[in-house]
Enzyme design. Structure first.
Site, mmCIF file in Angstrom:
data_model
loop_
_atom_site.group_PDB
_atom_site.id
_atom_site.type_symbol
_atom_site.label_atom_id
_atom_site.label_comp_id
_atom_site.label_asym_id
_atom_site.label_seq_id
_atom_site.Cartn_x
_atom_site.Cartn_y
_atom_site.Cartn_z
ATOM 1 C CG ASP A 130 -8.781 15.387 -17.142
ATOM 2 O OD1 ASP A 130 -7.943 14.626 -17.667
ATOM 3 O OD2 ASP A 130 -9.975 15.074 -16.981
ATOM 4 N NE ARG A 179 -2.481 0.625 3.644
ATOM 5 C CZ ARG A 179 -1.917 1.343 4.627
ATOM 6 N NH1 ARG A 179 -1.655 2.622 4.439
ATOM 7 N NH2 ARG A 179 -1.631 0.784 5.788
ATOM 8 C CE1 TYR A 233 -16.407 10.930 -17.864
ATOM 9 C CE2 TYR A 233 -15.172 11.175 -15.821
ATOM 10 C CZ TYR A 233 -15.969 10.416 -16.663
ATOM 11 O OH TYR A 233 -16.321 9.139 -16.295
ATOM 12 C CE LYS A 239 -11.404 7.316 -20.241
ATOM 13 N NZ LYS A 239 -11.271 7.293 -18.768
#
Length: 918
Positions: free
Chosen positions: A205, A78, A130, A230
């Site tokens: 972004d 983690r 978005y 993406k």
């Protein structure tokens, strides 16, 4: 908060010549090497500070939650993992960044960034974001005490009034925006923000561009994040988010949050993302090139198209300054939401999905998909069109993508072929009916004025009758006896049918009185369900077809037609007459019902504009006299009707066959549509246990004599009889079925064998025909009339091979006629069969399938035997001296069509112009 780094101190990198970031050291001490270019950086995943002990070419997956020891670099995955460290070093390297962090998704990355904010802080964000970004901003606004200002960031001046020296904590930008591809001047806004609010953080972004095409850290941004799901990954096989920055304080703050909440990217996903980034440049080069072609195509049709690569795209100059490519996402507007839905539903190669950045091309409507979380009023206020279609271009062949998109536009009625301009043009949606009709006239004529003439062949079962019911492969081929269908417009609000071969049935109905309330419309992009709509069928029978029980064949044919008409035209309701005639004998086992179904389905789909034809092939000469019509040559003519059109016709022809027969095999309508020859087996038998039809490759057109015994058949009774025989004598019947299977397989091999001479092929088929018939006789499905025909054709001097076809028990017999069979002998044989009260037909087997009379006439006048076709005219003018059915509109071809004798029908139809075939 530490002071921001001056963007001027960050070395700018060109996409072709990136900065000198850590790369493998040169092995030679003699000379230094040039910095690697971007695509090389992508493919080279190396970290000088973290060498693999075994020298692996691919970074290993450290699939371990814990690590042994105290005080080592890694203790718990983690907090840190070697695979993730390699990935983060690699992402930083290609992003012009000092630091990179990787988390479980793009939205997780934004969530980590937004946790920097505290109550009372103000955020300036774009108004074309978005949908998920908008949703998360709304959440922190409602629950975190953060003020969010949505601003048109495409104009830097619009941002200035909202910048407060102490309250503004963050500015959130996208460029290009999603989905309108708006361009934001990241450099100018970053400069303005730093001057007026030095402590504010500029966040970008960059998912639409990726580090390959745009690196906002070079233009003053403090933090950049990507949905690595993406382009960075590129294959939609993982979810990931990446964050990059150059400030140590921001990195430490975000790393603390990631460790605390535990959303760091898992080792296996790190491995996949590392693999995906290696081909980032390669993929995007292909995707961008295709995107430019698609955008240019749509722009050329007249659609409002959003793509930075188009010359008129707003902000293009800014984009060229801050980015090194145009990306692979574009969007366009149709002007009609329902039309957009039809386009999206009609696409096949473009997959319907909310995402982008994949090697596969995707299509979507943002307002009903990715941006549906934004309420309609807000979407309208921000100028987001409800009809907008977003295209995310993959790496498929550009020609295939454009062809599939064009077919979707045609199927949706968005474009039509303009005969005068010889190209497709946009059909403008309009509430002005006069304008809409004028635009449609530029295509293939008004829907109300277009006449369609179609035809489809019958079929013969060459081998495998009855046995196919029990799993044996059957071979079927088209026979050049055809059904013809003609759709002639009416303008009186009525629909009518005329079936000359079925009780000379004529009936017309007021369209508005048809049972539209019983219709369950088929959704856009969906095909007819596997099961018929029994409620609609019962309603048609009880309503429009009430009182026709004494003519069951005509009633059933009308039922199939009305059933398809109601489903295909729930919102259109065109008024026209459909006439059907054929040179096929009805009820003789030659697939007359499938041929009728194919004609009816094709006419309905054409009239409904559910299918359309591509433009004609361009002539190779400018001499009008040299323009040659399409020639119908078995397997040698041009296949002009596209496979997508043929497949859709076949699906609806099968629906018609279901109405007519209940549970058809599908082989009859498939032969009627595709022509040639097909091999067919039911599920569990043949073709590796899969049901289906497969073309017989290399099938050579053969000459056959079909002889109608004129003895009616009871197909269900015959099939049941074979089933009963199998139950009582299973060994006998199983042996026969195995023998017939062997015959079918041998026939397929012979037909596809290029080394067999024509003479050898005919000799082999002749023997197989005789053998197959003997087995059918043993099954009890022959008939004295068929045996008489067989004996006549086999007797001297003919010596021909004959067998029953279809269900047997009457119907037709098929006789193979060798190429060298003398004409005099054939004429004598036909005369003998006629004398015995049979009806022989000399025809070819294995020819073309579905035919449509071309709406594209040659530029010169073509003198026909019945009419003169003028340039641009779809069909010949009305034949004088004939009267239509009462109220049947203004016929053009219909009267001449119905006047032709049976013997002249085929020749007359062939002489009308160019026929287009599957």
């Amino acid at each position: 908060m530490a002071p921001p780094i001056d963007p001027k101190t960050i070395p700018a990198i060109d996409p072709k010549v990136p900065p000198e970031l850590p790369t493998p050291e040169p092995e030679s001490p003699v000379r230094s090497r040039k910095p690697y270019r971007f695509s090389t950086l992508c493919a080279t995943v190396e970290n000088p500070d973290q060498k693999d002990q075994y020298g692996s070419s691919s970074v290993p997956i450290y699939q371990s939650a814990t690590f042994k020891g105290v005080g080592n670099a890694y203790d718990y995955s983690r907090s840190g993992n070697p695979t993730r460290s390699h990935l983060e070093h690699h992402i930083a390297k290609i992003s012009s960044a000092t630091h990179a962090l990787t988390v479980s998704s793009g939205m997780a990355a934004l969530d980590i960034i937004l946790r920097i904010l505290k109550p009372g802080d103000e955020v300036i964000a774009g108004d074309d974001l978005y949908g998920g970004t908008n949703r998360l901003l709304t959440y922190i606004k409602s629950h975190g005490g953060v003020v969010v200002h949505h601003v048109d960031t495409t104009t830097p001046a619009s941002v200035l009034p909202f910048i407060h020296p102490t309250k503004t904590a963050m500015v959130l930008l996208e460029s290009p925006t999603n989905p309108l591809l708006k361009i934001v001047d990241i450099a100018a806004i970053s400069k303005d923000v730093k001057e007026r609010a030095p402590d504010a953080i500029v966040v970008v972004d960059n998912t639409m561009m990726s580090p390959y095409l745009q690196r906002p850290l070079e233009h003053g941004a403090d933090i950049v994040y990507d949905s690595a799901t993406k382009y960075l990954s590129g294959h939609h096989d993982l979810m990931a988010g990446v964050i990059t920055c150059n400030r140590d304080d921001l990195k430490q703050q975000m790393a603390f949050t990631i460790n605390s909440v535990g959303n760091a990217l898992a080792p296996n996903d790190c491995f996949l993302l590392l693999r995906g980034t290696k081909t980032l440049a390669l993929r995007l080069d292909r995707q961008q090139a295709t995107s430019q072609l698609v955008a240019t195509y749509l722009h050329g049709l007249g659609f409002t198209t959003h793509y930075p690569g188009l010359p008129n795209h707003p902000g293009r100059e800014i984009h060229e300054r801050i980015a090194s490519g145009n990306g692979a996402v574009l969007s366009f507007e149709t002007g009609d939401k329902e039309m957009s839905e039809r386009i999206v539903g009609a696409a096949r190669l473009w997959g319907i999905s909310v995402s982008f950045g994949c090697v596969n091309s995707l299509i979507s409507m943002p307002c009903v998909m990715s941006h549906a979380s934004i309420d309609p009023a807000t979407r309208a206020a921000r100028g987001l069109p409800e009809d907008l279609i977003r295209l995310c271009v993959g790496i498929e062949d550009p020609a295939d993508l454009i062809d599939d998109l064009e077919q979707a536009l045609i199927d949706a009625g968005a474009i039509a072929f303009n005969v005068q301009q010889n190209k497709y043009i946009r059909v403008l949606p309009s509430t002005n009916e006069e304008l809409n009709r004028a635009v449609q006239k530029l295509g293939l004529g008004e829907p109300d004025d277009q006449e369609w003439f179609v035809s489809a062949p019958g079929k013969v079962i060459l081998f495998g009758e009855h046995a196919v019911v029990h799993g044996v492969t059957a071979l079927a081929a088209s026979v050049d006896l055809r059904c013809y269908g003609l759709a002639t417009p009416r303008n009186d609000g009525k629909i009518s049918v005329h079936f000359a071969d079925i009780d000379n049935f004529y009936r017309e109905w007021d369209i508005n009185t048809l049972p539209w309330d019983a219709v369950t419309p088929i959704a856009v992009g969906q095909e007819h369900p596997d099961v018929l709509d029994q409620v609609l069928i019962d309603t048609i029978v009880a309503g429009p077809l009430q009182g026709f029980d004494e003519i069951p064949k005509a009633k059933t044919a009308a039922l199939a037609f009305l059933y398809m008409y109601l489903l295909l035209n729930h919102s259109k309701r065109p008024s026209f007459n459909f006439s059907a005639r054929g040179t096929l004998p009805v009820g003789a086992g030659l697939g007359s019902s499938a041929s009728f179904s194919t004609c009816a389905a094709t006419a309905l789909l054409l009239v409904s504009r559910a299918i359309s034809l591509p433009p004609p092939p361009q002539p190779t000469t400018t001499d009008p006299a040299a323009t040659v019509p399409h020639v119908h040559v078995s397997h040698g003519g041009r296949r002009f009707i596209p496979p997508t059109v043929a497949e859709r016709v076949n699906k609806w022809a099968f629906i018609s066959e279901k109405v007519l027969h209940g549970n058809p095999s599908g082989i009859d309508n498939s032969v009627a549509v595709f022509g040639g020859a097909l091999a067919y087996a039911r599920a569990g038998f043949g073709f590796g246990g899969k049901a289906g039809m497969h073309p017989v490759q290399g099938f050579k057109s053969l000459r056959f004599l079909l002889t109608n015994s004129k003895v009616p058949r009871d197909t269900k009774k015959l099939v049941a009889g074979v089933g009963a025989l199998k139950a009582s004598e299973p060994e006998l019947v199983d042996g026969i079925l195995k023998a017939i299977q062997s015959i079918s397989e041998e026939a397929r091999r012979a037909l596809a064998d290029p080394e067999l001479s024509r003479e050898q092929l005919l000799c082999a088929l002749s023997a197989l025909i005789r053998e197959n018939h003997e087995h059918l006789v043993t099954l009890g499905v022959s008939h004295p009339s068929l045996e008489t025909i067989r004996a006549t054709t086999a007797a001297a001097p003919y010596g021909l091979s004959t067998k029953l076809t279809g269900a047997g028990g009457g119907g037709c017999a098929v006789t193979l006629v060798p190429d060298d069979f003398q004409t005099e002998a054939l004429d004598k044989l036909i005369a003998e069969l006629v004398q015995e009260s049979f009806v022989p037909y000399l025809t070819s087997v294995g020819g073309s399938g579905l035919g449509i009379l071309s709406p594209y006439t040659p530029p010169n006048l073509v003198q026909q035997s019945h009419a003169v076709v003028a340039p641009g005219q779809v069909t010949p003018p009305e034949t004088p001296g004939l009267a239509p059915h009462p109220g049947a509109g203004d016929p053009l071809l219909r009267l001449a069509f119905e006047k032709q004798s049976m013997s002249d029908l085929a020749q007359w139809a062939d002489g009308l112009g160019r026929w287009l075939y599957v």
